[in-house]
Each structure stands twice: as C-alpha cells, then as structure tokens.
Motif scaffolding. Structure first.
Motif, PDB file in Angstrom:
ATOM      1  N   GLN A 100       0.882  -1.260  -0.132  1.00  0.00           N
ATOM      2  CA  GLN A 100       0.100   0.121  -0.063  1.00  0.00           C
ATOM      3  C   GLN A 100       0.665   1.356   0.023  1.00  0.00           C
ATOM      4  O   GLN A 100       0.440   2.382   0.561  1.00  0.00           O
ATOM      5  N   SER A 101       2.263   1.230  -0.427  1.00  0.00           N
ATOM      6  CA  SER A 101       2.850   2.329  -0.697  1.00  0.00           C
ATOM      7  C   SER A 101       3.780   2.261  -1.774  1.00  0.00           C
ATOM      8  O   SER A 101       3.982   1.196  -2.370  1.00  0.00           O
ATOM      9  N   ILE A 102       4.260   3.429  -2.386  1.00  0.00           N
ATOM     10  CA  ILE A 102       5.159   3.624  -3.327  1.00  0.00           C
ATOM     11  C   ILE A 102       6.513   3.512  -2.892  1.00  0.00           C
ATOM     12  O   ILE A 102       6.966   4.503  -2.236  1.00  0.00           O
ATOM     13  N   THR A 103       7.622   2.696  -3.200  1.00  0.00           N
ATOM     14  CA  THR A 103       8.764   2.806  -2.908  1.00  0.00           C
ATOM     15  C   THR A 103       9.477   2.966  -4.274  1.00  0.00           C
ATOM     16  O   THR A 103       9.666   2.408  -5.130  1.00  0.00           O
ATOM     17  N   ILE A 261      -0.769   3.737 -10.523  1.00  0.00           N
ATOM     18  CA  ILE A 261      -0.281   2.758  -9.919  1.00  0.00           C
ATOM     19  C   ILE A 261      -0.369   2.601  -8.321  1.00  0.00           C
ATOM     20  O   ILE A 261      -0.424   1.515  -7.819  1.00  0.00           O
ATOM     21  N   ASP A 262      -0.736   3.892  -7.860  1.00  0.00           N
ATOM     22  CA  ASP A 262      -0.815   3.856  -6.298  1.00  0.00           C
ATOM     23  C   ASP A 262      -2.103   3.357  -6.062  1.00  0.00           C
ATOM     24  O   ASP A 262      -2.356   2.527  -4.769  1.00  0.00           O
ATOM     25  N   LYS A 263      -3.099   3.773  -7.067  1.00  0.00           N
ATOM     26  CA  LYS A 263      -4.362   2.768  -6.726  1.00  0.00           C
ATOM     27  C   LYS A 263      -4.431   1.368  -6.630  1.00  0.00           C
ATOM     28  O   LYS A 263      -5.142   0.529  -6.032  1.00  0.00           O
ATOM     29  N   VAL A 264      -3.446   0.669  -7.406  1.00  0.00           N
ATOM     30  CA  VAL A 264      -3.324  -0.869  -7.475  1.00  0.00           C
ATOM     31  C   VAL A 264      -2.654  -1.251  -6.084  1.00  0.00           C
ATOM     32  O   VAL A 264      -3.149  -2.134  -5.453  1.00  0.00           O
ATOM     33  N   GLY A 265      -1.774  -0.392  -5.615  1.00  0.00           N
ATOM     34  CA  GLY A 265      -1.263  -0.879  -4.209  1.00  0.00           C
ATOM     35  C   GLY A 265      -2.404  -0.643  -3.289  1.00  0.00           C
ATOM     36  O   GLY A 265      -2.325  -1.487  -2.199  1.00  0.00           O
ATOM     37  N   ASN A 266      -3.110   0.467  -3.277  1.00  0.00           N
ATOM     38  CA  ASN A 266      -3.879   0.724  -1.913  1.00  0.00           C
ATOM     39  C   ASN A 266      -5.169  -0.324  -2.179  1.00  0.00           C
ATOM     40  O   ASN A 266      -5.733  -0.947  -1.218  1.00  0.00           O
ATOM     41  N   LEU A 267      -5.813  -0.573  -3.496  1.00  0.00           N
ATOM     42  CA  LEU A 267      -6.930  -1.444  -3.613  1.00  0.00           C
ATOM     43  C   LEU A 267      -6.631  -3.035  -3.316  1.00  0.00           C
ATOM     44  O   LEU A 267      -7.442  -3.696  -2.833  1.00  0.00           O
ATOM     45  N   ASN A 269      -3.659  -4.111  -1.654  1.00  0.00           N
ATOM     46  CA  ASN A 269      -2.563  -4.272  -0.818  1.00  0.00           C
ATOM     47  C   ASN A 269      -1.526  -5.140  -1.327  1.00  0.00           C
ATOM     48  O   ASN A 269      -0.908  -6.160  -0.966  1.00  0.00           O
ATOM     49  N   CYS A 270      -0.986  -4.345  -2.282  1.00  0.00           N
ATOM     50  CA  CYS A 270       0.279  -4.903  -2.903  1.00  0.00           C
ATOM     51  C   CYS A 270       1.309  -3.779  -2.678  1.00  0.00           C
ATOM     52  O   CYS A 270       0.935  -2.657  -2.573  1.00  0.00           O
ATOM     53  N   ALA A 271       2.645  -4.145  -2.758  1.00  0.00           N
ATOM     54  CA  ALA A 271       3.802  -3.498  -2.677  1.00  0.00           C
ATOM     55  C   ALA A 271       4.029  -2.738  -4.203  1.00  0.00           C
ATOM     56  O   ALA A 271       3.993  -3.347  -5.180  1.00  0.00           O
ATOM     57  N   VAL A 272       4.423  -1.599  -4.204  1.00  0.00           N
ATOM     58  CA  VAL A 272       4.629  -0.796  -5.545  1.00  0.00           C
ATOM     59  C   VAL A 272       6.059  -0.322  -5.435  1.00  0.00           C
ATOM     60  O   VAL A 272       6.500   0.386  -4.415  1.00  0.00           O
ATOM     61  N   ILE A 273       7.083  -0.910  -6.410  1.00  0.00           N
ATOM     62  CA  ILE A 273       8.293  -0.596  -6.574  1.00  0.00           C
ATOM     63  C   ILE A 273       8.536   0.151  -7.915  1.00  0.00           C
ATOM     64  O   ILE A 273       8.144  -0.536  -9.070  1.00  0.00           O
ATOM     65  N   VAL A 274       9.051   1.357  -8.051  1.00  0.00           N
ATOM     66  CA  VAL A 274       9.331   2.087  -9.120  1.00  0.00           C
ATOM     67  C   VAL A 274      10.717   2.590  -8.913  1.00  0.00           C
ATOM     68  O   VAL A 274      11.273   2.910  -8.036  1.00  0.00           O
ATOM     69  N   THR A 275      11.477   2.162 -10.405  1.00  0.00           N
ATOM     70  CA  THR A 275      12.800   2.625 -10.499  1.00  0.00           C
ATOM     71  C   THR A 275      12.768   3.877 -11.058  1.00  0.00           C
ATOM     72  O   THR A 275      11.998   4.392 -11.985  1.00  0.00           O
ATOM     73  N   THR A 303       6.306   7.120  -1.197  1.00  0.00           N
ATOM     74  CA  THR A 303       6.315   7.216   0.237  1.00  0.00           C
ATOM     75  C   THR A 303       7.781   7.062   0.885  1.00  0.00           C
ATOM     76  O   THR A 303       8.139   7.450   1.924  1.00  0.00           O
ATOM     77  N   PHE A 304       8.538   5.821  -0.092  1.00  0.00           N
ATOM     78  CA  PHE A 304       9.862   5.883   0.629  1.00  0.00           C
ATOM     79  C   PHE A 304      10.617   5.934  -0.748  1.00  0.00           C
ATOM     80  O   PHE A 304      10.192   5.442  -1.835  1.00  0.00           O
ATOM     81  N   ARG A 305      11.633   6.779  -0.276  1.00  0.00           N
ATOM     82  CA  ARG A 305      12.724   6.929  -1.416  1.00  0.00           C
ATOM     83  C   ARG A 305      13.950   6.343  -1.028  1.00  0.00           C
ATOM     84  O   ARG A 305      14.567   6.701  -0.010  1.00  0.00           O
ATOM     85  N   ILE A 306      14.541   5.404  -2.088  1.00  0.00           N
ATOM     86  CA  ILE A 306      15.722   4.898  -1.536  1.00  0.00           C
ATOM     87  C   ILE A 306      16.958   5.046  -2.723  1.00  0.00           C
ATOM     88  O   ILE A 306      16.623   5.111  -4.067  1.00  0.00           O
ATOM     89  N   TYR A 307      18.085   5.651  -2.481  1.00  0.00           N
ATOM     90  CA  TYR A 307      19.119   5.974  -3.278  1.00  0.00           C
ATOM     91  C   TYR A 307      20.026   4.688  -3.596  1.00  0.00           C
ATOM     92  O   TYR A 307      20.782   4.529  -2.253  1.00  0.00           O
ATOM     93  N   LEU A 308      20.441   3.938  -4.277  1.00  0.00           N
ATOM     94  CA  LEU A 308      21.399   3.034  -4.434  1.00  0.00           C
ATOM     95  C   LEU A 308      22.655   3.841  -5.458  1.00  0.00           C
ATOM     96  O   LEU A 308      22.681   4.454  -6.265  1.00  0.00           O
TER      97      LEU A 308
END
Length: 343
Positions: A100-103, A261-267, A269-275, A303-308
């Motif tokens: 339910q979040s975009i990472t 894509i956020d709707k997919v996560g919220n409706l 209950n799936c995790a969303v990962i975008v690069t 919701t979460f931002r990760i820097y590699l």
C-alpha cells in the motif's frame, strides 16, 4: 474484490454499468477513489452524472469519512512487509518494503535498480514465515531489463532453508539439493511473474490500468498480486517530453500515471516499486551531484525513496532518503550471481 451491482447507484443503468465495467470500474471502492472527471473521460458519462455516481459509491463503500487513530493503526496492521533477506537493509526499512505504498529506487546506471526489482519479484512469492508475501508479481518493463535467466539465478541463490520452506509451501517434493525440485520451483516462480513491455509513455500508462484489472482477476486466487514493479518509471517520459516547453505536460502525465499505480497498491494491498533515472547537477559544488528526475511530483508521491550507489566491487550502498516514519540511514549489500546478499 467481487463485482458490485453498479446499477444500484443513481444514474447507472445497464448501458452505463457496462461502460463502467469496460473502463475497469467493477466495484464501489474503485468508483469511490476515482474523480468525476476521470469517470467522465474514461466511461463516457456526463460530468454531473459522474459526480453523483462517485458520491453514491463513496457512501456505499464507506470511504472518505473520518476515523480514529486507533482504527488507522488497526488497518495498518494489515500492511505486509516484503523482506530483502538482508538484515541490515530490512532494519533500515523497518522490516522491508511496505504494501500500500510506493517505494522509489533511484541511482545511476549499474547501481542495481533492476536487480532490486528482480529480487523482489522472487521474494514476494516466498511464504510469509520466511519474509515473503505469498503472492505473485506484475513487472512493467520500459527499458527491456527483465531477464528470466536472472530470476533463475536468484531462486537458486536463496538460502537452503528458504528453498525448502518454499518447496513445502508449493507442495513440490524434494529439497534444496534436489536439482529436479529446484528446476520445478524456478518454473513455478516464473509462472507467477506477469511481464509486459512498455513501448512508450502512453502504452506504459495503459499497462498501469491493465495491472489493476490483473490484480482484480487474481485477488481471490492462491497467489494474489502482492507486488507491482515499474522499471523504469521515467525513461519514456524523459525521452518523449524534451525541453522546458514540454515539462508541464510531462509532469501532468507522470502525476496521473503515479496515481494509477498507487491505486493498485491501495486497492489490492500490494507493494509498488518504481525505479527512477537520475541526472547530474553541474551547479553542485559540494556533496553528491546525482539527483532523481521527476521533480516534486514524484518526490511527494513516493512514500519511501531509496538511493542506490556503487561502491567497491559488487558492493552497493542503500540509502534511505525519505520515509514518513523512519530515520534516514544507510546499509550495505552485495549484488552477486545468486542475487542480493548481505555484506
């Protein structure tokens, strides 16, 4: 979620109900989180009728009102955490990637962004007792990065006890040292990753809508969709909308894409990962000049931002840049033949 009887809503007859179903609105909840303009454009209904339908759906789905903090906490207990199987990274992220979040995962080429999406497409299918979500994955591929051979490597690279638990969960006879059993597991894992290649930004936006339909179809299956990967989110938008004159149009379309894509996560209950791709800021005299593209729209929506970033050899630094409830910090991982591994 089961299809609702949309004809019970005001202004919805058989013909309008068919239009709504064709446009992907097959439940009160999906209508409740839509805007009247979106409904009007996609389902070909009048503006006032669309507003009435949305308001009635909100009442029927019981969304949009106030609730207590304890109710919110109770609902957040339903959120799953998808483990990286790297203790240091999982600790950094408060247990793993949230549903339910975009990472957003960004970094320069070769930093390991696609490695993360591949690894999570494997990990999401693992039993919950070993850090998975017992679900399937959707992979929207805009840069031709998906490689089934890499999935094969990562499945075989899982710890023996994790492989044994997964084999038992799927009722495949054998163990981690049984080549035939592991081969069958690899095939089974690949079967549960739904891949689509996006040829341009409009096609990518269409695939986001199709992802919602796919998640709906699999919701009551043994392996519901629990992960949506978009690799990469911004490549087509960056290539097609060039120059300052196109910036506003690009950001507007990117914003709609993110909401889809956020709707997919919220409706579901799936995790969303975008690069995300990066650009270098030549005006930066101090610190890291690498900046994610997409501007404030992407920054606010993630919701979460990760820097590699690359380190020595196969080492990668995982930096948590932004999170609503976690402190910034860094962890180290390795990208190896068998997948993402601890330092």
């Amino acid at each position: 979620m089961p299809e609702a009887d949309l004809e019970t809503l005001p202004g919805v007859g058989p013909a309008t109900a068919d239009k709504l179903h064709d446009a992907g609105f097959d439940s009160f909840q999906s209508l409740a989180v839509a805007s009247p303009s979106e409904l009007s454009n996609t389902a070909d209904v009048g503006d006032s009728t669309a507003a009435d339908i949305v308001n009635a759906a909100r009442d029927a789905a019981d969304v949009g009102g106030f609730e207590t903090g304890s109710t919110v906490l109770e609902r957040r207990n339903e959120i799953g955490k998808l483990s990286w199987h790297i203790d240091e990274v999982d600790d950094l992220l408060g247990g793993g990637i949230e549903t339910q979040s975009i990472t957003e995962v960004y970094g320069e080429f070769g930093a390991g962004k696609s490695q993360v999406t591949h690894q999570m497409a494997v990990n999401v299918q693992l039993p919950k007792e070993v850090g998975g979500l017992h679900g399937s994955a959707i992979f929207v591929d805009s840069e031709d990065t998906f490689r089934p051979e890499r999935i094969d490597d990562m499945v075989r690279g899982l710890p023996d006890d994790t492989i044994d638990a997964t084999l038992a969960d799927r009722e495949i006879e054998g163990s981690a040292d049984d080549e035939a059993a592991v081969d069958e597991l690899v095939d089974d894992v690949l079967e549960k990753i739904h891949v689509a290649k996006a040829f341009n930004s409009n096609h990518q936006m269409l695939l986001a809508e199709k992802s919602k339909e796919l998640a709906s179809e699999h919701e009551d299956s043994e392996y519901p969709v629990r992960l949506l990967c978009v690799d990469s989110l911004t490549a087509h938008f960056r290539a097609e909308y060039v120059g300052r004159g196109e910036l506003a149009n690009r950001q507007q379309k990117l914003n709609k894409h993110l909401h889809d894509i956020d709707k997919v996560g919220n409706l579901y209950n799936c995790a969303v990962i975008v690069t995300n791709q990066v650009a270098s800021n030549p005006d930066s005299f101090f610190g890291d000049p690498t900046q994610p593209i997409g501007g404030n729209i992407l920054g606010h929506k993630s919701t979460f931002r990760i820097y590699l970033r690359k380190s020595k050899g196969d080492k990668r630094i995982v930096r948590l840049v932004d999170a609503p409830n976690l402190a910034d910090g860094e962890a180290v991982m390795r990208v190896q033949d068998g997948g993402l591994k601890p330092e």
